[in-house]
Design a protein around this motif. Structure first.
Motif, PDB file in Angstrom:
ATOM      1  N   ILE A   5      -8.361  -3.508   4.664  1.00 19.61           N
ATOM      2  CA  ILE A   5      -8.549  -4.579   3.678  1.00 19.61           C
ATOM      3  C   ILE A   5      -9.809  -4.245   2.891  1.00 19.61           C
ATOM      4  O   ILE A   5     -10.912  -4.206   3.444  1.00 19.61           O
ATOM      5  CB  ILE A   5      -8.702  -5.942   4.365  1.00 19.61           C
ATOM      6  CG1 ILE A   5      -7.430  -6.283   5.147  1.00 19.61           C
ATOM      7  CG2 ILE A   5      -9.007  -7.026   3.334  1.00 19.61           C
ATOM      8  CD1 ILE A   5      -7.546  -7.547   5.964  1.00 19.61           C
ATOM      9  N   LEU A   6      -9.628  -3.982   1.616  1.00 15.30           N
ATOM     10  CA  LEU A   6     -10.757  -3.687   0.735  1.00 15.30           C
ATOM     11  C   LEU A   6     -11.195  -4.985   0.057  1.00 15.30           C
ATOM     12  O   LEU A   6     -10.439  -5.598  -0.697  1.00 15.30           O
ATOM     13  CB  LEU A   6     -10.353  -2.662  -0.326  1.00 15.30           C
ATOM     14  CG  LEU A   6     -10.121  -1.235   0.179  1.00 15.30           C
ATOM     15  CD1 LEU A   6      -9.304  -0.446  -0.835  1.00 15.30           C
ATOM     16  CD2 LEU A   6     -11.453  -0.541   0.443  1.00 15.30           C
ATOM     17  N   VAL A 178     -10.118  -5.001 -10.238  1.00 11.69           N
ATOM     18  CA  VAL A 178     -10.602  -5.479  -8.937  1.00 11.69           C
ATOM     19  C   VAL A 178     -11.685  -6.521  -9.210  1.00 11.69           C
ATOM     20  O   VAL A 178     -12.827  -6.183  -9.514  1.00 11.69           O
ATOM     21  CB  VAL A 178     -11.166  -4.317  -8.086  1.00 11.69           C
ATOM     22  CG1 VAL A 178     -11.773  -4.848  -6.792  1.00 11.69           C
ATOM     23  CG2 VAL A 178     -10.070  -3.300  -7.770  1.00 11.69           C
ATOM     24  N   ASP A 179     -11.312  -7.794  -9.126  1.00  4.16           N
ATOM     25  CA  ASP A 179     -12.245  -8.878  -9.404  1.00  4.16           C
ATOM     26  C   ASP A 179     -13.153  -9.143  -8.213  1.00  4.16           C
ATOM     27  O   ASP A 179     -12.880  -8.711  -7.088  1.00  4.16           O
ATOM     28  CB  ASP A 179     -11.469 -10.154  -9.745  1.00  4.16           C
ATOM     29  CG  ASP A 179     -10.725 -10.055 -11.066  1.00  4.16           C
ATOM     30  OD1 ASP A 179     -11.301  -9.514 -12.029  1.00  4.16           O
ATOM     31  OD2 ASP A 179      -9.567 -10.518 -11.142  1.00  4.16           O
ATOM     32  N   SER A 184      -7.727  -6.124  -1.699  1.00  2.70           N
ATOM     33  CA  SER A 184      -6.718  -5.080  -1.902  1.00  2.70           C
ATOM     34  C   SER A 184      -6.432  -4.485  -0.519  1.00  2.70           C
ATOM     35  O   SER A 184      -7.334  -4.410   0.322  1.00  2.70           O
ATOM     36  CB  SER A 184      -7.199  -4.004  -2.864  1.00  2.70           C
ATOM     37  OG  SER A 184      -7.467  -4.562  -4.150  1.00  2.70           O
ATOM     38  N   VAL A 185      -5.194  -4.078  -0.294  1.00  2.00           N
ATOM     39  CA  VAL A 185      -4.801  -3.659   1.058  1.00  2.00           C
ATOM     40  C   VAL A 185      -4.087  -2.313   1.017  1.00  2.00           C
ATOM     41  O   VAL A 185      -3.180  -2.106   0.203  1.00  2.00           O
ATOM     42  CB  VAL A 185      -3.882  -4.706   1.720  1.00  2.00           C
ATOM     43  CG1 VAL A 185      -3.486  -4.253   3.128  1.00  2.00           C
ATOM     44  CG2 VAL A 185      -4.566  -6.064   1.768  1.00  2.00           C
ATOM     45  N   VAL A 186      -4.499  -1.419   1.895  1.00  2.00           N
ATOM     46  CA  VAL A 186      -3.868  -0.111   2.030  1.00  2.00           C
ATOM     47  C   VAL A 186      -3.493   0.112   3.491  1.00  2.00           C
ATOM     48  O   VAL A 186      -4.335  -0.020   4.380  1.00  2.00           O
ATOM     49  CB  VAL A 186      -4.805   1.032   1.568  1.00  2.00           C
ATOM     50  CG1 VAL A 186      -4.066   2.372   1.654  1.00  2.00           C
ATOM     51  CG2 VAL A 186      -5.323   0.785   0.162  1.00  2.00           C
ATOM     52  N   ARG A 197      -1.363  -4.531  -1.558  1.00  2.00           N
ATOM     53  CA  ARG A 197      -2.014  -5.583  -2.346  1.00  2.00           C
ATOM     54  C   ARG A 197      -3.071  -4.949  -3.238  1.00  2.00           C
ATOM     55  O   ARG A 197      -3.778  -4.034  -2.816  1.00  2.00           O
ATOM     56  CB  ARG A 197      -2.711  -6.627  -1.449  1.00  2.00           C
ATOM     57  CG  ARG A 197      -1.814  -7.341  -0.450  1.00  2.00           C
ATOM     58  CD  ARG A 197      -0.890  -8.329  -1.123  1.00  2.00           C
ATOM     59  NE  ARG A 197       0.026  -8.917  -0.144  1.00  2.00           N
ATOM     60  CZ  ARG A 197      -0.143 -10.121   0.421  1.00  2.00           C
ATOM     61  NH1 ARG A 197      -1.196 -10.850   0.114  1.00  2.00           N
ATOM     62  NH2 ARG A 197       0.738 -10.571   1.286  1.00  2.00           N
ATOM     63  N   VAL A 198      -3.199  -5.480  -4.440  1.00  4.02           N
ATOM     64  CA  VAL A 198      -4.269  -5.072  -5.348  1.00  4.02           C
ATOM     65  C   VAL A 198      -4.799  -6.325  -6.037  1.00  4.02           C
ATOM     66  O   VAL A 198      -4.026  -7.108  -6.606  1.00  4.02           O
ATOM     67  CB  VAL A 198      -3.780  -4.067  -6.416  1.00  4.02           C
ATOM     68  CG1 VAL A 198      -4.898  -3.768  -7.422  1.00  4.02           C
ATOM     69  CG2 VAL A 198      -3.311  -2.764  -5.771  1.00  4.02           C
TER      70      VAL A 198
END
Length: 232
Positions: A5-6, A178-179, A184-186, A197-198
């Motif tokens: 999870i970014l 990217v707010d 975001s998910v990788v 997710r982005v």
């Protein structure tokens, strides 16, 4: 090999003022950013988190602090996730910097952009991706291949990691948004990453809960194969 999870840090005083903070010391979250950080705790409540890894800069440390307290975790500081070293551009207003010739390079050909007395965006991507891969491998070894972990970093850094995961050239990373305090998910597997997710600012994250083991002592493992025809 793990789900990452970014999380971009919450809004800072520099974000609100239109200033390129870079690695300037003492840049903290503003009132909006602190509220964003508190909401992260609720958003991620359904998810098991093996570890929290963070850029060393204050705004990232402040962003993960409520989540870390709620989970009883101590964030691991990762220099490889630090903000871009913007060199002489650090502290400048975006309005003024947009008039510099280098600005057009940053926008159209970022892989060639090197900031005066600072680092290049290509170098930033290399050290950020290396940090993500190294931490992911370590966490998989310690917590298993289905481990979910969070990395809190900065806009350009996260965009560069997403570009790598999407197998797109760094010159395309300005197309990614990217707010502040977005997720975001990788999902990393043995052969390739899957970006699920982005720039998610409020969606349901329950689908990120790792699958249960199919039998005792055998963990369900995420496949490296894509779903043919799209997902159900």
């Amino acid at each position: 090999m793990t789900t990452l999870i970014l999380l971009r840090h919450g809004r800072s005083s520099a974000n609100a003022a239109g200033v390129l903070a870079g690695r300037s010391p003492g840049v903290e979250l503003d009132e909006t950013g602190r509220a964003q950080a508190e909401r992260v705790v609720e958003r991620l409540a359904p998810l098991p988190l093996a570890e929290i890894v963070s850029s060393p800069l204050t705004r990232c440390q402040q962003t993960v602090a409520p989540l870390a307290a709620a989970r009883g975790l101590t964030p691991i500081v990762e220099p490889g996730l630090s903000e871009v070293d913007y060199g002489a551009w650090t502290g400048g207003t975006l309005k003024t910097l947009a008039k510099e010739p280098l600005w057009k390079v940053v926008q159209a050909h970022p892989s060639a952009a090197v900031f005066p007395d600072g680092e290049g965006l290509a170098g930033m991507q290399a050290r950020a991706v290396a940090a993500v891969r190294a931490n992911g491998a370590r966490i998989a070894a310690e917590h298993g291949p289905n481990a979910v972990w969070l990395a809190c970093s900065h806009g350009d850094v996260i965009k560069s990691v997403l570009a790598d995961a999407l197998a797109t050239h760094l010159d395309n990373f300005q197309r990614i948004v990217v707010d502040t305090c977005s997720v975001s998910v990788v999902h990393y597997t043995e052969t390739r990453p899957f970006v699920s997710r982005v720039n998610d600012l409020g969606g349901d994250l329950a689908s990120l809960i790792p699958p249960k083991a199919k039998r005792r002592r055998t963990a369900a493992k995420r496949t490296s194969d894509a779903v043919v025809g799209g997902s159900t």
